[in-house]
Design a protein around this motif. Structure first.
Motif, PDB file in Angstrom:
ATOM      1  N   ILE A  47      21.728 122.247 -15.145  1.00 23.13           N
ATOM      2  CA  ILE A  47      21.674 121.562 -13.902  1.00 23.13           C
ATOM      3  C   ILE A  47      21.745 119.966 -14.505  1.00 23.13           C
ATOM      4  O   ILE A  47      20.876 119.808 -14.924  1.00 23.13           O
ATOM      5  CB  ILE A  47      20.418 121.896 -13.149  1.00 23.13           C
ATOM      6  CG1 ILE A  47      20.346 123.349 -12.920  1.00 23.13           C
ATOM      7  CG2 ILE A  47      20.517 121.033 -11.783  1.00 23.13           C
ATOM      8  CD1 ILE A  47      21.204 123.969 -12.030  1.00 23.13           C
ATOM      9  N   GLN A  48      22.785 119.368 -14.248  1.00 27.73           N
ATOM     10  CA  GLN A  48      23.067 118.046 -14.660  1.00 27.73           C
ATOM     11  C   GLN A  48      22.461 117.107 -13.689  1.00 27.73           C
ATOM     12  O   GLN A  48      21.817 116.012 -14.125  1.00 27.73           O
ATOM     13  CB  GLN A  48      24.775 117.750 -14.661  1.00 27.73           C
ATOM     14  CG  GLN A  48      25.245 118.475 -15.644  1.00 27.73           C
ATOM     15  CD  GLN A  48      25.060 118.069 -16.980  1.00 27.73           C
ATOM     16  OE1 GLN A  48      23.928 118.580 -17.499  1.00 27.73           O
ATOM     17  NE2 GLN A  48      26.045 117.452 -17.703  1.00 27.73           N
ATOM     18  N   ALA A 107      23.247 127.673  -5.095  1.00 27.42           N
ATOM     19  CA  ALA A 107      24.787 127.847  -5.340  1.00 27.42           C
ATOM     20  C   ALA A 107      24.944 127.609  -6.631  1.00 27.42           C
ATOM     21  O   ALA A 107      25.856 128.303  -7.430  1.00 27.42           O
ATOM     22  CB  ALA A 107      25.381 126.807  -4.261  1.00 27.42           C
ATOM     23  N   LEU A 108      24.553 126.616  -7.254  1.00 26.62           N
ATOM     24  CA  LEU A 108      24.637 126.372  -8.731  1.00 26.62           C
ATOM     25  C   LEU A 108      24.277 127.410  -9.728  1.00 26.62           C
ATOM     26  O   LEU A 108      24.866 127.829 -10.573  1.00 26.62           O
ATOM     27  CB  LEU A 108      24.086 124.953  -9.417  1.00 26.62           C
ATOM     28  CG  LEU A 108      24.491 123.753  -8.698  1.00 26.62           C
ATOM     29  CD1 LEU A 108      23.863 122.500  -9.218  1.00 26.62           C
ATOM     30  CD2 LEU A 108      25.826 123.617  -8.446  1.00 26.62           C
ATOM     31  N   ILE A 109      23.082 128.316  -9.363  1.00 26.35           N
ATOM     32  CA  ILE A 109      22.647 129.191 -10.182  1.00 26.35           C
ATOM     33  C   ILE A 109      23.519 130.275  -9.858  1.00 26.35           C
ATOM     34  O   ILE A 109      23.946 131.008 -10.754  1.00 26.35           O
ATOM     35  CB  ILE A 109      21.110 129.539  -9.830  1.00 26.35           C
ATOM     36  CG1 ILE A 109      20.322 128.409 -10.088  1.00 26.35           C
ATOM     37  CG2 ILE A 109      20.741 130.988 -10.169  1.00 26.35           C
ATOM     38  CD1 ILE A 109      18.565 128.496  -9.250  1.00 26.35           C
ATOM     39  N   GLY A 110      24.223 130.579  -8.686  1.00 28.31           N
ATOM     40  CA  GLY A 110      24.881 131.762  -8.365  1.00 28.31           C
ATOM     41  C   GLY A 110      26.308 131.437  -9.424  1.00 28.31           C
ATOM     42  O   GLY A 110      26.873 132.430  -9.968  1.00 28.31           O
ATOM     43  N   GLU A 111      26.970 130.091  -9.525  1.00 31.46           N
ATOM     44  CA  GLU A 111      27.941 129.851 -10.469  1.00 31.46           C
ATOM     45  C   GLU A 111      27.796 129.961 -11.847  1.00 31.46           C
ATOM     46  O   GLU A 111      28.542 130.602 -12.553  1.00 31.46           O
ATOM     47  CB  GLU A 111      28.373 128.514 -10.060  1.00 31.46           C
ATOM     48  CG  GLU A 111      29.658 128.160 -10.894  1.00 31.46           C
ATOM     49  CD  GLU A 111      30.917 128.750 -10.549  1.00 31.46           C
ATOM     50  OE1 GLU A 111      30.849 129.608  -9.485  1.00 31.46           O
ATOM     51  OE2 GLU A 111      31.786 128.734 -11.332  1.00 31.46           O
ATOM     52  N   ALA A 112      26.534 129.647 -12.305  1.00 28.02           N
ATOM     53  CA  ALA A 112      26.085 129.957 -13.520  1.00 28.02           C
ATOM     54  C   ALA A 112      25.944 131.350 -13.671  1.00 28.02           C
ATOM     55  O   ALA A 112      26.695 131.756 -14.916  1.00 28.02           O
ATOM     56  CB  ALA A 112      24.687 129.280 -13.867  1.00 28.02           C
ATOM     57  N   ASP A 161      25.742 114.405   2.500  1.00 30.19           N
ATOM     58  CA  ASP A 161      24.431 114.374   2.508  1.00 30.19           C
ATOM     59  C   ASP A 161      23.816 114.854   1.341  1.00 30.19           C
ATOM     60  O   ASP A 161      22.577 115.112   0.954  1.00 30.19           O
ATOM     61  CB  ASP A 161      23.952 115.447   3.776  1.00 30.19           C
ATOM     62  CG  ASP A 161      23.917 114.890   5.048  1.00 30.19           C
ATOM     63  OD1 ASP A 161      24.053 113.782   5.186  1.00 30.19           O
ATOM     64  OD2 ASP A 161      23.648 115.586   5.959  1.00 30.19           O
ATOM     65  N   GLY A 162      24.462 115.533   0.410  1.00 29.81           N
ATOM     66  CA  GLY A 162      24.011 115.670  -0.785  1.00 29.81           C
ATOM     67  C   GLY A 162      25.177 116.251  -1.891  1.00 29.81           C
ATOM     68  O   GLY A 162      26.114 116.322  -1.621  1.00 29.81           O
ATOM     69  N   TYR A 163      24.484 116.078  -3.074  1.00 30.28           N
ATOM     70  CA  TYR A 163      25.649 116.692  -4.176  1.00 30.28           C
ATOM     71  C   TYR A 163      24.800 117.314  -5.255  1.00 30.28           C
ATOM     72  O   TYR A 163      23.424 116.942  -5.489  1.00 30.28           O
ATOM     73  CB  TYR A 163      26.526 115.608  -4.672  1.00 30.28           C
ATOM     74  CG  TYR A 163      25.869 114.458  -5.344  1.00 30.28           C
ATOM     75  CD1 TYR A 163      25.503 113.396  -4.645  1.00 30.28           C
ATOM     76  CD2 TYR A 163      25.379 114.572  -6.748  1.00 30.28           C
ATOM     77  CE1 TYR A 163      24.684 112.154  -5.304  1.00 30.28           C
ATOM     78  CE2 TYR A 163      24.575 113.376  -7.354  1.00 30.28           C
ATOM     79  CZ  TYR A 163      24.444 112.380  -6.804  1.00 30.28           C
ATOM     80  OH  TYR A 163      23.726 111.031  -7.039  1.00 30.28           O
ATOM     81  N   ALA A 164      25.409 117.967  -5.935  1.00 24.19           N
ATOM     82  CA  ALA A 164      24.603 118.864  -7.134  1.00 24.19           C
ATOM     83  C   ALA A 164      25.627 119.196  -8.331  1.00 24.19           C
ATOM     84  O   ALA A 164      26.881 119.389  -7.825  1.00 24.19           O
ATOM     85  CB  ALA A 164      23.795 119.802  -6.788  1.00 24.19           C
ATOM     86  N   GLY A 165      25.212 119.124  -9.531  1.00 16.41           N
ATOM     87  CA  GLY A 165      26.388 119.530 -10.567  1.00 16.41           C
ATOM     88  C   GLY A 165      25.679 120.394 -11.728  1.00 16.41           C
ATOM     89  O   GLY A 165      24.628 120.395 -12.001  1.00 16.41           O
ATOM     90  N   LEU A 166      26.459 121.284 -12.040  1.00 19.27           N
ATOM     91  CA  LEU A 166      26.104 122.315 -13.024  1.00 19.27           C
ATOM     92  C   LEU A 166      27.275 121.978 -14.412  1.00 19.27           C
ATOM     93  O   LEU A 166      28.443 121.696 -14.199  1.00 19.27           O
ATOM     94  CB  LEU A 166      26.523 123.605 -12.934  1.00 19.27           C
ATOM     95  CG  LEU A 166      26.356 124.801 -13.676  1.00 19.27           C
ATOM     96  CD1 LEU A 166      24.938 125.394 -14.059  1.00 19.27           C
ATOM     97  CD2 LEU A 166      26.969 126.206 -13.154  1.00 19.27           C
ATOM     98  N   LEU A 167      26.635 122.135 -15.370  1.00 21.20           N
ATOM     99  CA  LEU A 167      27.589 122.168 -16.671  1.00 21.20           C
ATOM    100  C   LEU A 167      27.265 123.640 -17.420  1.00 21.20           C
ATOM    101  O   LEU A 167      26.228 124.074 -17.679  1.00 21.20           O
ATOM    102  CB  LEU A 167      27.246 121.083 -17.697  1.00 21.20           C
ATOM    103  CG  LEU A 167      28.130 121.128 -18.875  1.00 21.20           C
ATOM    104  CD1 LEU A 167      29.590 120.786 -18.698  1.00 21.20           C
ATOM    105  CD2 LEU A 167      27.450 120.087 -20.064  1.00 21.20           C
ATOM    106  N   ALA A 168      28.435 124.491 -17.421  1.00 22.82           N
ATOM    107  CA  ALA A 168      28.221 125.797 -17.724  1.00 22.82           C
ATOM    108  C   ALA A 168      29.665 126.317 -18.559  1.00 22.82           C
ATOM    109  O   ALA A 168      30.379 126.901 -17.814  1.00 22.82           O
ATOM    110  CB  ALA A 168      27.821 126.756 -16.583  1.00 22.82           C
ATOM    111  N   PRO A 169      29.510 126.055 -19.733  1.00 23.43           N
ATOM    112  CA  PRO A 169      30.913 126.595 -20.358  1.00 23.43           C
ATOM    113  C   PRO A 169      30.883 128.096 -20.516  1.00 23.43           C
ATOM    114  O   PRO A 169      29.946 128.689 -20.571  1.00 23.43           O
ATOM    115  CB  PRO A 169      30.813 125.992 -21.863  1.00 23.43           C
ATOM    116  CG  PRO A 169      29.733 124.940 -21.667  1.00 23.43           C
ATOM    117  CD  PRO A 169      28.982 125.300 -20.677  1.00 23.43           C
ATOM    118  N   ARG A 170      32.082 128.728 -19.972  1.00 21.06           N
ATOM    119  CA  ARG A 170      32.061 130.238 -19.971  1.00 21.06           C
ATOM    120  C   ARG A 170      32.020 130.664 -21.370  1.00 21.06           C
ATOM    121  O   ARG A 170      32.488 130.193 -22.127  1.00 21.06           O
ATOM    122  CB  ARG A 170      33.316 130.632 -19.220  1.00 21.06           C
ATOM    123  CG  ARG A 170      33.377 130.199 -17.809  1.00 21.06           C
ATOM    124  CD  ARG A 170      34.791 131.012 -17.445  1.00 21.06           C
ATOM    125  NE  ARG A 170      34.849 130.709 -15.865  1.00 21.06           N
ATOM    126  CZ  ARG A 170      34.922 129.492 -15.214  1.00 21.06           C
ATOM    127  NH1 ARG A 170      35.235 128.298 -16.135  1.00 21.06           N
ATOM    128  NH2 ARG A 170      35.083 129.316 -13.972  1.00 21.06           N
TER     129      ARG A 170
END
Ligand SMILES: CC(C)(COP(=O)(O)OP(=O)(O)OC[C@H]1O[C@@H](n2cnc3c(N)ncnc32)[C@H](O)[C@@H]1OP(=O)(O)O)[C@@H](O)C(=O)NCCC(=O)NCCS
Length: 166
Positions: free
Chosen positions: A80-81, A101-106, A64-73
């Protein structure tokens, strides 16, 4: 994870096997400027990326959806890609759930700021981002080709996790 207002999805980390289903939604969503299969594959499997897919808890194979983050540690920043929700699943909170969820991972990766670009002619997405605390910080003229549409650059100062003092 459970969505609001009647939506219920399982979010899980995307892998290479998800790319065909992601690309189906990608091509249906971004008709004039979809990514290529190769770009999506390298984004989904890249070591600095974090891609999620949302599966309807009621069953079915489609996403139903997808989203992606690029965040080198260690870089202190994330981008947000991409994000897309299937038309039949929109306005039920999934876009917000994926973004949170992406913001939490970032934040977990140490990002203090998260950036994104959004088409100037996409007020719905801009509204979603503003509701999460993103602010406009610049414009890239005619960034989206072949349409020649401006990109609005937005930034979120990542909220500090709530801490308690023992
Ligand atoms: C943008 C997108 C991801 C939003 O997904 P969604 O699951 O519908 O979003 P949500 O239901 O979580 O919306 C949360 C809030 O964002 C805002 N919002 C989302 N879509 C909106 C729209 N079309 N018009 C106005 N506001 C909108 C609203 O404030 C909404 O809250 P509300 O429904 O209580 O009013 C989805 O519309 C989409 O995939 N669009 C096509 C692809 C795209 O534009 N991606 C972004 C590229 S930068």
């Amino acid at each position: 994870m459970t969505g609001q207002a009647g939506g219920a999805w399982q979010l899980r980390r995307a892998n290479a096997d998800d790319v065909p289903a992601i690309m189906e939604l990608e091509r249906a969503t971004f008709v004039t400027d979809a990514w290529s299969d190769a770009t999506m594959m390298s984004e989904v499997t890249g070591s600095n990326g974090y891609y999620l897919v949302a599966i309807d808890s009621a069953g079915g194979d489609a996403i139903d959806g997808y989203a992606g983050l690029l965040a080198p540690r260690g870089s202190g920043e994330g981008d947000i890609q991409t994000i897309a929700v299937a038309p039949s699943a929109r306005r039920r909170g999934l876009g917000r759930q994926l973004m949170l969820a992406l913001i939490g991972e970032a934040r977990k990766r140490g990002a203090r700021d998260v950036f994104l670009e959004v088409r100037a002619d996409n007020p719905g997405a801009q509204q979603l981002y503003r509701s999460l605390g993103f602010e406009g910080v610049g414009v890239r003229p005619r960034y989206y080709q072949p349409d020649g549409v401006d990109a609005i650059v937005m930034r979120l100062h990542v909220p500090e996790p709530e801490t308690t003092i023992a």
